[in-house]
Design an enzyme around this catalytic site. Sequence first.
Site, PDB file in Angstrom:
ATOM      1  N   HIS A  28       3.726  -2.230   3.223  1.00  0.00           N
ATOM      2  CA  HIS A  28       3.772  -0.884   2.646  1.00  0.00           C
ATOM      3  C   HIS A  28       5.087  -0.647   1.923  1.00  0.00           C
ATOM      4  O   HIS A  28       6.140  -1.133   2.363  1.00  0.00           O
ATOM      5  CB  HIS A  28       3.570   0.175   3.734  1.00  0.00           C
ATOM      6  CG  HIS A  28       2.212   0.149   4.359  1.00  0.00           C
ATOM      7  ND1 HIS A  28       1.879  -0.751   5.344  1.00  0.00           N
ATOM      8  CD2 HIS A  28       1.094   0.889   4.127  1.00  0.00           C
ATOM      9  CE1 HIS A  28       0.605  -0.559   5.706  1.00  0.00           C
ATOM     10  NE2 HIS A  28       0.109   0.433   4.982  1.00  0.00           N
ATOM     11  N   ASP A  43       0.818  -1.213   0.000  1.00  0.00           N
ATOM     12  CA  ASP A  43       0.000   0.000   0.000  1.00  0.00           C
ATOM     13  C   ASP A  43       0.855   1.269   0.000  1.00  0.00           C
ATOM     14  O   ASP A  43       2.012   1.265   0.421  1.00  0.00           O
ATOM     15  CB  ASP A  43      -0.886   0.031   1.250  1.00  0.00           C
ATOM     16  CG  ASP A  43      -2.105  -0.869   1.115  1.00  0.00           C
ATOM     17  OD1 ASP A  43      -2.125  -1.710   0.199  1.00  0.00           O
ATOM     18  OD2 ASP A  43      -3.028  -0.733   1.937  1.00  0.00           O
ATOM     19  N   ASP A  44       0.206   2.359  -0.454  1.00  0.00           N
ATOM     20  CA  ASP A  44       0.668   3.742  -0.279  1.00  0.00           C
ATOM     21  C   ASP A  44       1.786   4.185  -1.221  1.00  0.00           C
ATOM     22  O   ASP A  44       2.283   5.304  -1.090  1.00  0.00           O
ATOM     23  CB  ASP A  44       1.110   4.012   1.166  1.00  0.00           C
ATOM     24  CG  ASP A  44      -0.027   3.855   2.166  1.00  0.00           C
ATOM     25  OD1 ASP A  44      -1.176   3.658   1.727  1.00  0.00           O
ATOM     26  OD2 ASP A  44       0.241   3.923   3.383  1.00  0.00           O
TER      27      ASP A  44
END
Length: 311
Positions: A281, A113-114
């Site tokens: 992440h 993610d991100d």
Amino acid sequence: MKVNKKAKFIRRRLILTFLLVIPVLLYKGYKEFNSKMVQANKTVAANKITTTNNIKEETSGKKENYKEYKPEVNRSNVSSEGQKYTYDAKEVKDILDNKGKNDGEKIVFLTFDDGPSVTVTPKILDVLKNYNVKATFCLIGKEINASEGSKNLVKRIFKEGHALANHTYSHNLKSLYPQNKTNVEYFMEEVEKTNSAIKSIVGQDFNTRVLRMPGGYMSRKYYSDPNLEEFNAKLEEKGMYSIDWNAYDFDSEGSKKYAAELLNEVIKSVGTKEKVVLLMHDTYGKEETAKALPQIIEYLKRQGYEFRTLS
């Protein structure tokens, strides 16, 4: 004298006969040879047809190792290289909602993610390439548009066979969930804005069915978000699925964790699950996640997991 004349006559007759007979024999031999060659060519051609048919029959009976792969389906959140690693998002959603059935097949979906980030994402990609493992990257639109380097990373992610998922444009919880309620119209505008950013890089055919909500869909349920029904209807209209996770390396919770700690968190949260959607992440400051990734992959391989992507 007469004998010599007679001998000469006989020799001439023999020579003449020889000259007449040899061409006839050569012609007959040529016809016979040609006939055999024609028949041989027919036999070879027939054998080729039989061999080709056999190959077709054998090929048609073969199955891909990745049972969900259907070549006729265009899974447009992956490149042609990534097609065979995909797994249907709806089935993964059912698994997370405890609606899926156990079939004995151990599968893990690595999700990041991100990103993208120019500091961590390249390290993640290098590790994945080294292990020949594909993952799903849940991208933030504003991070995509942050620089040419970020855009080039999206191109690399796609080209190397990983799947692209939508993680909204801003990841701003206050804007997406004002007063702790999903602003459905605004949320979907951000989704479209991120899709447009990705399309401008990998091509206009790009489309993803995979959405990772900031904070997770589970947080919306936890807070009894009154707009979830409207949001679900909008996702259904778009043919999209909100995919959470059931395992986590906890690289964004509490104090900073180092690679060995992240590995331990993965081992604990994966447990004995048959199907695993693992959250990690690849944003700025997550260098320890990149360091832990080789050990995480090796552990999951030892446990017999197959690595797949969300599509």
